[in-house]
Scaffold this motif. Structure first.
Motif, PDB file in Angstrom:
ATOM      1  N   LYS A   1      17.083  -6.616  58.313  1.00 34.70           N
ATOM      2  CA  LYS A   1      15.681  -6.317  58.599  1.00 34.70           C
ATOM      3  C   LYS A   1      15.280  -5.369  59.858  1.00 34.70           C
ATOM      4  CE  LYS A   1      12.870 -10.212  58.306  1.00 34.70           C
ATOM      5  NZ  LYS A   1      12.666 -11.291  58.405  1.00 34.70           N
ATOM      6  N   ALA A   2      16.229  -5.587  60.902  1.00 35.40           N
ATOM      7  CA  ALA A   2      16.075  -4.590  62.206  1.00 35.40           C
ATOM      8  C   ALA A   2      16.445  -3.321  61.958  1.00 35.40           C
ATOM      9  CB  ALA A   2      16.889  -5.182  63.367  1.00 35.40           C
ATOM     10  N   LEU A   3      17.688  -3.237  61.135  1.00 35.67           N
ATOM     11  CA  LEU A   3      17.972  -1.742  60.477  1.00 35.67           C
ATOM     12  C   LEU A   3      17.116  -1.063  59.757  1.00 35.67           C
ATOM     13  CD1 LEU A   3      20.480   0.266  60.258  1.00 35.67           C
ATOM     14  CD2 LEU A   3      21.101  -1.064  58.332  1.00 35.67           C
ATOM     15  N   VAL A   4      16.476  -1.940  58.819  1.00 37.52           N
ATOM     16  CA  VAL A   4      15.549  -1.092  57.829  1.00 37.52           C
ATOM     17  C   VAL A   4      14.245  -0.717  58.790  1.00 37.52           C
ATOM     18  CG1 VAL A   4      13.971  -1.592  55.962  1.00 37.52           C
ATOM     19  CG2 VAL A   4      16.292  -2.319  55.813  1.00 37.52           C
ATOM     20  N   GLU A   5      13.550  -1.613  59.563  1.00 35.85           N
ATOM     21  CA  GLU A   5      12.788  -1.574  60.432  1.00 35.85           C
ATOM     22  C   GLU A   5      12.883  -0.076  61.311  1.00 35.85           C
ATOM     23  OE1 GLU A   5      10.215  -3.443  64.205  1.00 35.85           O
ATOM     24  OE2 GLU A   5      11.511  -4.815  62.885  1.00 35.85           O
ATOM     25  N   VAL A   6      13.909   0.271  62.035  1.00 34.80           N
ATOM     26  CA  VAL A   6      14.119   1.186  62.659  1.00 34.80           C
ATOM     27  C   VAL A   6      14.346   2.526  61.738  1.00 34.80           C
ATOM     28  CG1 VAL A   6      16.016   2.388  63.952  1.00 34.80           C
ATOM     29  CG2 VAL A   6      15.222  -0.029  64.679  1.00 34.80           C
ATOM     30  N   LEU A   7      14.966   2.127  60.663  1.00 38.76           N
ATOM     31  CA  LEU A   7      15.100   3.473  59.768  1.00 38.76           C
ATOM     32  C   LEU A   7      13.900   3.887  59.240  1.00 38.76           C
ATOM     33  CD1 LEU A   7      18.326   2.770  57.775  1.00 38.76           C
ATOM     34  CD2 LEU A   7      18.058   4.414  59.783  1.00 38.76           C
TER      35      LEU A   7
ATOM     36  N   ASP B   1      14.499  20.273  56.940  1.00 41.15           N
ATOM     37  CA  ASP B   1      13.965  21.488  56.092  1.00 41.15           C
ATOM     38  C   ASP B   1      13.465  20.994  54.493  1.00 41.15           C
ATOM     39  OD1 ASP B   1      12.915  24.027  55.570  1.00 41.15           O
ATOM     40  OD2 ASP B   1      14.797  24.714  55.122  1.00 41.15           O
ATOM     41  N   GLY B   2      12.923  19.872  54.409  1.00 36.84           N
ATOM     42  CA  GLY B   2      12.520  19.486  53.227  1.00 36.84           C
ATOM     43  C   GLY B   2      13.415  18.898  52.029  1.00 36.84           C
ATOM     44  N   ALA B   3      14.658  18.961  52.411  1.00 33.36           N
ATOM     45  CA  ALA B   3      15.733  18.487  51.753  1.00 33.36           C
ATOM     46  C   ALA B   3      15.875  16.920  51.765  1.00 33.36           C
ATOM     47  CB  ALA B   3      17.112  19.004  52.125  1.00 33.36           C
ATOM     48  N   VAL B   4      15.177  16.595  52.897  1.00 37.52           N
ATOM     49  CA  VAL B   4      15.267  14.891  52.892  1.00 37.52           C
ATOM     50  C   VAL B   4      13.614  14.593  53.422  1.00 37.52           C
ATOM     51  CG1 VAL B   4      16.212  12.978  53.926  1.00 37.52           C
ATOM     52  CG2 VAL B   4      17.416  14.777  53.758  1.00 37.52           C
ATOM     53  N   VAL B   5      13.213  13.584  52.539  1.00 35.21           N
ATOM     54  CA  VAL B   5      12.128  13.199  52.642  1.00 35.21           C
ATOM     55  C   VAL B   5      11.654  11.783  52.913  1.00 35.21           C
ATOM     56  CG1 VAL B   5       9.412  13.303  51.461  1.00 35.21           C
ATOM     57  CG2 VAL B   5      11.131  14.878  51.127  1.00 35.21           C
ATOM     58  N   PRO B   6      11.132  11.384  54.083  1.00 36.35           N
ATOM     59  CA  PRO B   6      10.868  10.007  54.512  1.00 36.35           C
ATOM     60  C   PRO B   6      10.081   9.261  53.443  1.00 36.35           C
ATOM     61  CG  PRO B   6      10.219  11.216  56.478  1.00 36.35           C
ATOM     62  CD  PRO B   6      10.421  12.343  55.288  1.00 36.35           C
ATOM     63  N   PHE B   7      10.408   8.067  52.850  1.00 39.51           N
ATOM     64  CA  PHE B   7       9.819   7.382  51.943  1.00 39.51           C
ATOM     65  C   PHE B   7       8.618   6.747  52.476  1.00 39.51           C
ATOM     66  CE2 PHE B   7       9.616   3.361  49.118  1.00 39.51           C
ATOM     67  CZ  PHE B   7       9.155   3.866  48.333  1.00 39.51           C
TER      68      PHE B   7
ATOM     69  N   SER C   1      10.128  11.083  62.152  1.00 43.48           N
ATOM     70  CA  SER C   1       9.983  12.635  62.619  1.00 43.48           C
ATOM     71  C   SER C   1      11.159  13.370  62.817  1.00 43.48           C
ATOM     72  CB  SER C   1       9.387  12.519  64.308  1.00 43.48           C
ATOM     73  OG  SER C   1       7.978  11.827  64.082  1.00 43.48           O
ATOM     74  N   TYR C   2      12.296  12.765  63.197  1.00 45.81           N
ATOM     75  CA  TYR C   2      13.700  13.314  63.140  1.00 45.81           C
ATOM     76  C   TYR C   2      14.008  13.842  61.867  1.00 45.81           C
ATOM     77  CZ  TYR C   2      18.682  13.585  62.829  1.00 45.81           C
ATOM     78  OH  TYR C   2      20.042  14.045  62.646  1.00 45.81           O
TER      79      TYR C   2
END
Length: 289
Positions: free
Chosen positions: A263-269, A283-289, A276-277
């Protein structure tokens, strides 16, 4: 093959000496630094709980490495091992050798569980990687000729995803209802008589100089040096149904999805810091869910 990365970054501890007011005794002045030293020693000796994660190199292990110091603040040390395939990361989590993995989406997880008899579950969605068509010997879909070859992943869900993207761009037609289980056998119309080179996902980019086009998972496109925004001929939009379907997750063995460390891992990610990272790095190849 796997490569271990110790993603824990232990920060230096700085001790600020106490200011001693006028009239304080030497004994009081001496006692404060000793107390600070004792506190420092106690903090340095505090044991962190290790979380072991199996991950793909790009972007998963990179994101985990960035997240490691944030996770340490919650009392956990992150130990990441990089795998270059899509099978072993699931097997080592199912066996209990690793606590979690980070490389796959839910359709692949479900397919793997069914095919291999494993019992893995989704502990949290982290990011989405647009699937794209990239140039090989040719730079435009308008240049495709009769009998040209396109390289695609050969695992069940990613092959379907590649074929659906090719269908969306007018290169073929799949039979009704093929959906996320589509294979080349479900192609009903192929006006250019396209041939398909079906390869393990990690190998697709390596044949780009031998085929007209390659259809790549986001992480393998990054590893091949492609930018989804600059190099792809076509890709899934960030607001598409695919973005919801193919979100990359933290996967764990069934029954461990509510473990405190997970749960801590998911919370941080999923924190604003990590988001922001991701946005500033890929460059758009990875998008935060």
């Amino acid at each position: 093959m796997r490569k271990k990365i110790l993603a824990s970054i232990l920060g230096a501890t700085f001790v600020i000496g106490a200011l001693v007011g006028c009239g304080s005794s030497d004994a009081t002045a001496d006692a404060q630094p000793k107390a600070d030293e004792a506190t420092e020693a106690k903090e340095e000796n505090k044991e962190l709980t290790t979380i072991t994660v199996a991950a793909s190199a790009t972007p998963h292990a990179e994101i985990l490495e960035y997240a490691a110091p944030l996770l340490e603040e919650k009392g956990y040390k992150l130990e990441v091992t990089v795998f270059d395939d899509y099978v072993q990361p699931n097997l080592v989590v199912d066996s209990g050798e690793f606590d979690a993995n980070y490389f796959q989406h839910v359709p692949y997880l479900d397919s793997f569980n069914e095919e291999k008899g494993t019992h893995l579950v989704n502990a949290g969605g982290i990011h989405y990687e647009p699937f794209g068509i990239y140039p090989g010997q040719k730079a435009s879909l308008d240049d495709i000729e009769d009998g040209d070859t396109i390289a695609i992943p050969n695992d069940t869900t990613n092959e379907a995803r590649a074929l659906l993207l090719l269908q969306d761009n007018g290169l073929l037609t799949l039979k009704d209802g093929a959906g996320l289980t589509a294979t080349v056998n479900d192609i009903t119309e192929n006006p250019k008589n396209i041939k398909f080179e079906e390869l393990e996902a990690a190998q697709v980019a390596r044949v780009k100089d031998e085929v007209a086009f390659v259809v790549l998972n986001g992480n393998y496109a990054l590893e091949a040096g492609y930018s989804v925004s600059k190099d792809s001929i076509a890709y899934e939009s960030a607001d598409s149904e695919a973005a919801k379907t193919y979100v990359n997750i933290i996967a764990v063995a069934e029954g461990h999805e509510n473990d405190e460390g997970i749960k801590a891992l998911v919370e941080v990610l999923t924190s604003d810091d990590v988001k922001s990272y991701i946005e500033s790095t890929y460059d758009g190849a990875v998008v935060p869910f």
